[in-house]
Structure formats: C-alpha cells, structure tokens
Motif scaffolding. Structure first.
Motif, short mmCIF file in Angstrom:
data_model
loop_
_atom_site.label_atom_id
_atom_site.label_comp_id
_atom_site.label_asym_id
_atom_site.label_seq_id
_atom_site.Cartn_x
_atom_site.Cartn_y
_atom_site.Cartn_z
N UNK A 156 0.85 -1.19 0.00
CA UNK A 156 0.00 0.00 0.00
C UNK A 156 0.89 1.24 0.00
N UNK A 157 0.66 2.12 -0.96
CA UNK A 157 1.44 3.35 -1.09
C UNK A 157 0.53 4.53 -0.79
N UNK A 158 0.94 5.36 0.16
CA UNK A 158 0.17 6.54 0.54
C UNK A 158 0.81 7.76 -0.13
N UNK A 159 0.22 8.20 -1.21
CA UNK A 159 0.77 9.31 -1.97
C UNK A 159 0.09 10.63 -1.57
N UNK A 160 0.86 11.65 -1.25
CA UNK A 160 0.24 12.96 -0.96
C UNK A 160 -0.59 13.44 -2.14
N UNK A 161 -1.76 13.97 -1.86
CA UNK A 161 -2.65 14.41 -2.93
C UNK A 161 -1.99 15.45 -3.84
N UNK A 162 -1.16 16.30 -3.25
CA UNK A 162 -0.49 17.32 -4.06
C UNK A 162 0.42 16.68 -5.11
N UNK A 163 1.07 15.59 -4.75
CA UNK A 163 1.94 14.88 -5.70
C UNK A 163 1.10 14.25 -6.81
#
Length: 275
Positions: A156-163
């Motif tokens: 599971x990868x938690x990517x910042x929404x801005x990225x």
C-alpha cells in the motif's frame, strides 16, 4: 502572603463555579456535535453511495461533511463558554490566520486542497490501475490528505494528494480497453514468405477468447523489419483492462507462449519473442 494566596485561589474558585455550568453545556454541545457529525455523515454517505456511481466522491464528501460539522460544534462550544473574543478574533483575523496556518501547515493545506480538486475533477476512479512516476497499482481510496494505491505485489502506497495532482498520471483502465503488443523474430528458412508467418501469428492471437475482436479494437500484425532469411513481426491486440494485471499482463505472456509454440509446429524457427 498566605492570605493573599488564599484570596487569589478563592477568586479563581468562584470564577470556576461561575463558569462551570457553561463548561458543562459546552462539553455537551461538543459531544453532541461529534455524535451528530458521525451519524449525519454516515447518513449522507449512504445516500450518496446509493445514488452515485462514484464511491470515491461519496467517501470524500462524507469525510468532509463530518469534519465540517465537528468544527461547527467546536465553534458553538467556544461561544457557549463565552470566548467571544477568541471566536471573533478567528473570524476577524481570518486573513492573518490563514497566512500563519498556511505557512506553518503548508503541506497539509496543499494536500487538502489537492484532495478537493481530485475529488471533483480527477483522472481516476476506485480500482483503476494507474501509474504515477514509477509507481503502478490500483487506486483504493482518496482521503483528505493522501491517495492510497495498492501495488500488484500487495504493498500500500500513501501518496500525498499534491503529488498526485502535480505529477503526470497514466490511467490504464479508464477507457475500458488497452492495447498491448509484442515482437516475434522468425527464421523464414524454406517455410515461405513473411506474409504467411504474419497470417499464422494473427490467427494465433485471434484464437484467444480474451482478445477483443470487434472494431475498432481488432488485432493486427505488421512487418517491422525483414532480411533475406528473417522477419520481425509485431502483433497488436486489445483486451478489456478492468483487471489490468490478469487481463493484460497475464494475457500477453500467454499469447507469447502460444505463438512461439504454434509457429514452431508450423516449421518456423522462432529466434525471439519479446516485448
């Protein structure tokens, strides 16, 4: 000195007794606001999920409404206690507060705003297979701060929404179909021309039931390069892409094995089968 201390403590105690009913009411208001926020957001979420074909949007609006209601309850609780100056200062100094909070919590604010943009105008839905930079996986959730992607190996990868909003994003499943291709290098020998090998290759691809056969997604084969004895043939085929890993990657591997075995049965010496 002790009498002065006693007088100060007594003053504080009298003030506490005076304000304690308001504190109790404020506490009840805050608890009630949290209770109402949880139940009302669940009700809103259920209605949205029932009427909307977009669970990602429904979940995002449910979270947003919950925190908006809790914030409203907190402001009301401050009003009950009598912290008018603080509430008024927050409202009156919204510009300065926004600057200070925005500077101190820049990343959080940026990700929150990016989450709002993605919720209303985004390039993916739940279970879409996407690629952001070198990360490939299925979209599982969009929260107020991060987008959660599950890779094919279970991470599971938690990517910042801005990225997610800032970086180029490839969606493999939005259209419903995806085209794949692979290269076959055959030694023609005495088996005939490259056209016969291309026809056989196309028949093997068409024979697979998971390959799309209807226009405009029909398979085809082109001759990329030919010499006196060899031919480089590239096969193109379309498949339904909802299950990207099984529907495209596994199918492509299966076709490459079948094509290699089939051409060898026809007497062709297959030098390479590659992507």
């Amino acid at each position: 000195m002790f009498s002065d201390l006693q007088r100060v403590l007594n003053t504080y105690w009298q003030q506490f007794l005076f304000i304690s009913p308001k504190l109790l009411i404020a506490f009840v208001v805050l608890v009630l606001a949290i209770f109402v926020a949880n139940h009302l957001s669940s009700l809103i979420g259920g209605k949205l999920r029932a009427k909307s074909h977009d669970p990602l949007m429904a979940d995002f609006l449910t979270r947003f409404s919950k925190w908006a209601l809790i914030l409203t309850g907190a402001v009301l609780a401050m009003e009950v206690v009598g912290l008018y100056a603080i509430v008024g200062g927050v409202v009156a100094g919204a510009g300065l507060s926004a600057f200070i909070v925005g500077f101190a919590l820049k990343d959080i604010a940026e990700n929150f705003l990016a989450g709002v943009v993605l919720a209303f105008n985004r390039p993916f839905h739940i279970h879409d297979t996407v690629q952001i930079k070198d990360l490939v996986g299925k979209v599982e959730d969009l929260s107020l701060r991060v987008t959660i992607i599950k890779t094919f190996d279970g991470k599971h990868i938690f990517l910042p929404n801005a990225m997610v909003l800032r970086e180029p994003l490839i969606n493999f499943t939005r259209d419903g179909y995806i085209r794949q291709d692979f290269l076959v290098t055959v030694d023609l020998g005495e088996q005939g021309t490259s056209q016969r090998a291309a026809d056989l290759l196309l028949n093997y691809v068409r024979a697979n039931p998971n390959v799309e056969q209807k226009e405009p997604h029909t398979p085809y084969v082109i001759l990329e390069k030919a010499s006196a004895t060899t031919a480089d043939l590239r096969a193109y085929f379309w498949t339904f892409s909802e299950d990207y890993r099984r529907g495209t990657l596994a199918l492509k591997s299966e076709l490459m094995r079948d094509v290699k075995a089939g051409l060898r049965e026809e007497g062709y010496a297959v030098q390479t089968v590659a992507q």
